[in-house]
Design an enzyme around this catalytic site. Structure first.
Site, PDB file in Angstrom:
ATOM      1  N   THR A   1       0.876  -1.167   0.000  1.00 30.83           N
ATOM      2  CA  THR A   1       0.000   0.000   0.000  1.00 30.83           C
ATOM      3  C   THR A   1       0.913   1.216   0.000  1.00 30.83           C
ATOM      4  OG1 THR A   1      -1.482  -1.234   1.471  1.00 30.83           O
ATOM      5  CG2 THR A   1      -1.931   1.096   1.267  1.00 30.83           C
TER       6      THR A   1
ATOM      7  N   GLY B   1     -10.284  -3.608   0.484  1.00 30.77           N
ATOM      8  CA  GLY B   1      -9.599  -3.617   1.766  1.00 30.77           C
ATOM      9  C   GLY B   1      -9.843  -2.359   2.574  1.00 30.77           C
TER      10      GLY B   1
END
Length: 317
Positions: free
Chosen positions: A177, A207
């Site tokens: 990320t 997510g």
């Protein structure tokens, strides 16, 4: 007296073991982290907003092959890319998010455009892609995001699935990320997060990155936070909001609050990391994995970047 400004970024706690990339590749990744910090810092140091700074910093990482966001994003189980991103303004609690998008070159900018529009906060899939196109943002074919390294990650995860070892995969094989947090000269906080999710994820899985209060949260007077790790747990623990609440309600300093939040994840053997900044400009970047791509600028304008334990000074911002 001039008010402090602060900026910190992460490129994910899914950092590869040092042996997995050449020294030249590691240097490239650190250079991209430094470029991200300089993009955000140039806005803050000119008196710009924290929101604009975190967007600029995240865009640089979305355009780099070294991070799992935008170009270089993970593949889902069908061999496609579905991207998630969000941004939040700590001054107003305004936020915008997109999820499962396939054609937006810089999802963080679509999230910001949605935030500025005011309603809705979150758009998903084709509707978000269409919104971005209508806003005049860069749209690309899904293949734009593909890299050979991510293709190999998908192959290895497919094999792991077949032989039953998917649970043993490293953070680097699975996740990744990017995110940024900032404090501007007006005293406002902002956070932004962007991701390709995890390798071999089910189609349509979303997510924590686009979930306000989980992977992204900013609130003036408290903190701004962007997380990285197994998103399902960040959602369950409401990590971003939890951190802000520990500061507001228990009066914990940022380092102690982030240690408590991360400690809870660590106790459950969940690989995780985050970057956060508080109202005074204090920065933390804790993680419990082998490494985390991360960086920050100190008040004197010096850029610091790191991939594993050692922090490198990358010169002036």
């Amino acid at each position: 007296m001039t008010k402090p400004i602060a900026l910190a970024i992460h490129g994910g706690c899914g950092t590869l073991p040092k042996s997995e990339m050449s020294e030249a590749e590691w240097a490239e990744a650190r250079a991209d982290l430094a470029a991200s910090l300089r993009a955000g810092w140039s806005i803050l140091s000119a008196g710009g907003s924290a929101v604009d700074a975190v967007e600029a910093a995240v865009r640089v990482m979305e355009d780099s092959a070294h991070f799992n966001a935008g170009y270089g994003a993970a593949f889902n189980a069908e061999g496609e890319h579905e991207l998630d991103a969000s941004i939040m303004d700590g001054a107003t609690l305004a936020a915008g998010a997109v999820a499962a998008v396939k054609r937006i070159r810089n999802p963080v900018s679509a999230a910001k455009a949605l935030m500025l529009r005011g309603d809705p906060l979150l758009l998903v899939g084709p509707a978000a892609d269409t919104f971005a196109a209508h806003e005049g943002l860069d749209t690309v074919e899904n293949g734009h995001f593909s890299t050979e390294r991510r293709r190999k990650n998908l192959s290895s995860m497919k094999i792991r699935e077949l032989v039953g070892t998917a649970g043993e995969a490293s953070e680097a094989e699975k996740h990744g990320t990017v995110g940024a947090v900032a404090l501007d000269a007006a005293g406002h906080l902002a956070a932004a997060t962007s991701t390709g999710g995890y390798t071999n994820k089910p189609v349509g899985r979303v997510g924590d990155s686009p979930i306000i209060g989980a992977g992204t949260y900013a609130r003036d007077g408290r903190c701004a936070v962007s997380g990285t790790g197994k998103g399902e747990y960040f959602i369950r623990y409401c990590v971003g909001h939890e951190l802000a609440s520990l500061i507001a309600y228990k009066g914990l300093p940022l380092a102690e609050a982030s240690g408590a939040v991360l400690g809870e994840l660590t106790a459950h053997k969940i690989g995780a990391g985050l970057v956060a900044v508080d109202a005074d400009g204090t920065i933390v970047a804790p993680y419990n994995t082998d490494g985390m791509y991360r960086g920050w600028v100190t008040p004197d304008g010096t850029v610091h970047v790191a991939t594993h334990a050692d922090v490198e000074i990358a010169g002036p911002a």
